[in-house]
Design an enzyme around this catalytic site. Structure first.
Site, PDB file in Angstrom:
ATOM      1  N   GLU A 114      -2.577   0.246  -5.542  1.00  0.00           N
ATOM      2  CA  GLU A 114      -1.318   0.982  -5.475  1.00  0.00           C
ATOM      3  C   GLU A 114      -0.296   0.417  -6.451  1.00  0.00           C
ATOM      4  OE1 GLU A 114      -1.601   2.299  -0.760  1.00  0.00           O
ATOM      5  OE2 GLU A 114      -0.316   0.635  -1.357  1.00  0.00           O
ATOM      6  N   LYS A 166      -4.691  -3.075   9.907  1.00  0.00           N
ATOM      7  CA  LYS A 166      -4.572  -2.516   8.564  1.00  0.00           C
ATOM      8  C   LYS A 166      -5.212  -3.387   7.491  1.00  0.00           C
ATOM      9  CE  LYS A 166      -2.671   0.647   7.443  1.00  0.00           C
ATOM     10  NZ  LYS A 166      -1.231   0.780   7.120  1.00  0.00           N
ATOM     11  N   SER A 221      -0.870  -5.676   7.223  1.00  0.00           N
ATOM     12  CA  SER A 221       0.428  -5.185   7.674  1.00  0.00           C
ATOM     13  C   SER A 221       1.109  -6.250   8.520  1.00  0.00           C
ATOM     14  CB  SER A 221       0.248  -3.906   8.495  1.00  0.00           C
ATOM     15  OG  SER A 221       1.425  -3.590   9.215  1.00  0.00           O
ATOM     16  N   HIS A 257     -10.062  20.006  -8.019  1.00  0.00           N
ATOM     17  CA  HIS A 257      -8.978  20.299  -7.074  1.00  0.00           C
ATOM     18  C   HIS A 257      -9.092  19.448  -5.802  1.00  0.00           C
ATOM     19  CE1 HIS A 257      -8.136  23.862  -9.539  1.00  0.00           C
ATOM     20  NE2 HIS A 257      -9.439  24.101  -9.492  1.00  0.00           N
TER      21      HIS A 257
END
Length: 459
Positions: A289, A282, A276, A155
């Site tokens: 992804e 960043k 970024s 979980h």
């Protein structure tokens, strides 16, 4: 006039030509189509259906077309509709009347079934090779991290301590199953359909086994209707591809989480991250992804082809032209995802110290606390309750179980002694779980040995 146009009195509408044509995507089958035609021509000559001279002229002409397409010297014709008719038209233009005999005893229905099977076999081999490379990397990383402690989760909550090696070997097992599925899929793909004709075979004395041997097929198909209408093997490949992508996506999701400052378990290599356009600090895990995102694309191809096939009567229907783009795109994206993911994983830095601290927090040793009490003679359900109370006490006083003093521990049970500290240390929690398949170092080492033995059988 089209090669099939003898029965028609007017030309196909230009819009229909564009809508009907598949050459803009099935040109990718040119190698499979030409090799299949060469094998067919040799068989026709062997059987005396065409002369040896005609067979030789056809094969030589096809070899020249193959070389020219590979060299980018051929411009395909929309009017010729597909790769099969384009190749045949080119052949007739080059060698004349002999070229018109190539299609003897053959239909585009069994021809395209052959081409797609050849392509799928090749795709399976390539993806298998990609998975083998990834599996070997996982074994190497597992060997390097046999002693790297980390928290295991359920979980997304810390559950019990494990090692990074054990975690990596879980993915080894996933991809091992994928290798098995691909192997199974190839068995059912490895059947040669040429000779089935449009649906009912042919009156010519074809030697189907001879063609199968030339093209490296294990066997010929058993039923002419099924031969031209079957796309189960494509759906099966897309299903296997979807499972591989699902496994990659799960792995990528963890790497995305682990690369956050909140986890800080891993640092992505600069070569596999992006920045970024507005925020200079960043470092984004875009590769992971994007692989995660492409899983949906492959899943969509599987569902799309299942939907296409679900209502088709026997035998061939034009709907089945829709099998190729999903197959080509899923194969291409899966190959890119596997090779890119392997490169990313090979360059990741695992932060052992942070993982170790993570394993110490979150009461991941609470189960071992309860097991300690059971060994002292307390029923497990009572031991569970005692441990829960100890955890609650620790939460209120901002302590870990290992921080509790001997006096504090006695308040929960007089049976608790100082031997508890050793019993719930990270090393003990992990290495006492010696059950086969468990996270104990001795078991993970055996899992790696088993994994290497499995990989050796594939070579």
């Amino acid at each position: 006039m089209k090669l099939w146009g003898g029965r028609f009195e007017k030309a196909t509408d230009a819009a229909v030509d564009d809508f009907h044509s598949s050459i803009h995507f099935d040109w990718k089958l040119y190698e499979e189509d030409i090799h299949g035609s060469m094998a067919h021509a040799r068989m026709l000559a062997k059987q005396g259906i065409i002369t040896d001279a005609e067979g030789e002229a056809i094969v030589k002409g096809l070899e020249g077309i193959l070389q020219d397409i590979a060299a980018g010297k051929v411009e395909f014709s929309l009017a010729a509709e597909d790769i099969h008719m384009n190749v045949e038209t080119l052949l007739i233009g080059r060698i004349g009347e002999a070229g018109k005999k190539l299609h003897t005893g053959r239909s585009r229905n069994d021809q395209v079934a052959l081409d797609v099977r050849l392509y799928t076999k090749s795709a399976i081999d390539e993806i298998t090779g990609d998975l083998v490379t990834l599996e070997n990397l996982l074994l190497k990383l597992a060997e390097e991290h046999l002693d790297t402690m980390m928290p295991g989760y359920t979980h997304l909550q810390k559950a019990q301590p494990i090692t990074l090696a054990h975690h990596l070997m879980a993915y080894f097992q996933m991809f091992r199953r994928d290798l098995g599925r691909l192997s199974d899929c190839k068995v059912r793909t490895d059947e040669m359909p040429l000779g089935a004709g449009a649906l009912a075979g042919t009156t010519y004395d074809l030697d189907r086994e001879y063609v199968a041997r030339q093209l490296g097929f294990a066997r010929v198909t058993e039923n002419s209707l099924d031969s031209v209408s079957d796309r189960d093997f494509v759906i099966e490949f897309l299903s296997a591809a979807s499972l591989i992508m699902m496994h990659l996506s799960r792995f990528c999701e963890e790497l995305v989480l682990w690369s956050t400052q909140e986890f800080s378990f891993v640092t992505m290599d600069d070569g596999y991250a992006t920045g970024s356009s507005i925020m200079p600090q960043k470092k984004n895990p875009d590769v992971a992804e994007l692989i995660r995102g492409k899983s949906g694309r492959v899943f969509g191809h599987l569902m799309g082809l299942l939907t296409t096939m679900k209502g088709l009567p026997l035998a061939y229907n034009k709907d089945m032209q829709e099998d190729k783009e999903p197959l080509f795109d899923a194969h291409s994206n899966l190959h890119k995802c596997l090779t890119t993911f392997t490169g990313m994983l090979a360059t990741i830095t695992f932060r052992k110290d942070v993982m170790h601290r993570g394993a110490l927090g979150g009461f991941a040793n609470a189960t071992d606390f309860a097991d300690y009490l059971v060994r002292k003679g307390i029923p497990f359900r009572d031991a569970h309750e005692i441990t829960g109370k100890a955890v609650l006490y620790c939460i209120k006083h901002e302590k870990s179980l290992l921080d509790l003093s001997a006096e504090e521990l006695k308040d929960f049970s007089p049976l608790i002694g100082e031997d508890l500290y050793g019993a719930i240390s990270l090393e003990t929690c992990v290495n006492e779980r010696k059950v086969y398949g468990g996270p104990a170092k001795v078991q993970v080492e055996q899992a790696i040995v088993n994994g290497r033995a499995f990989m050796a059988k594939l070579s």
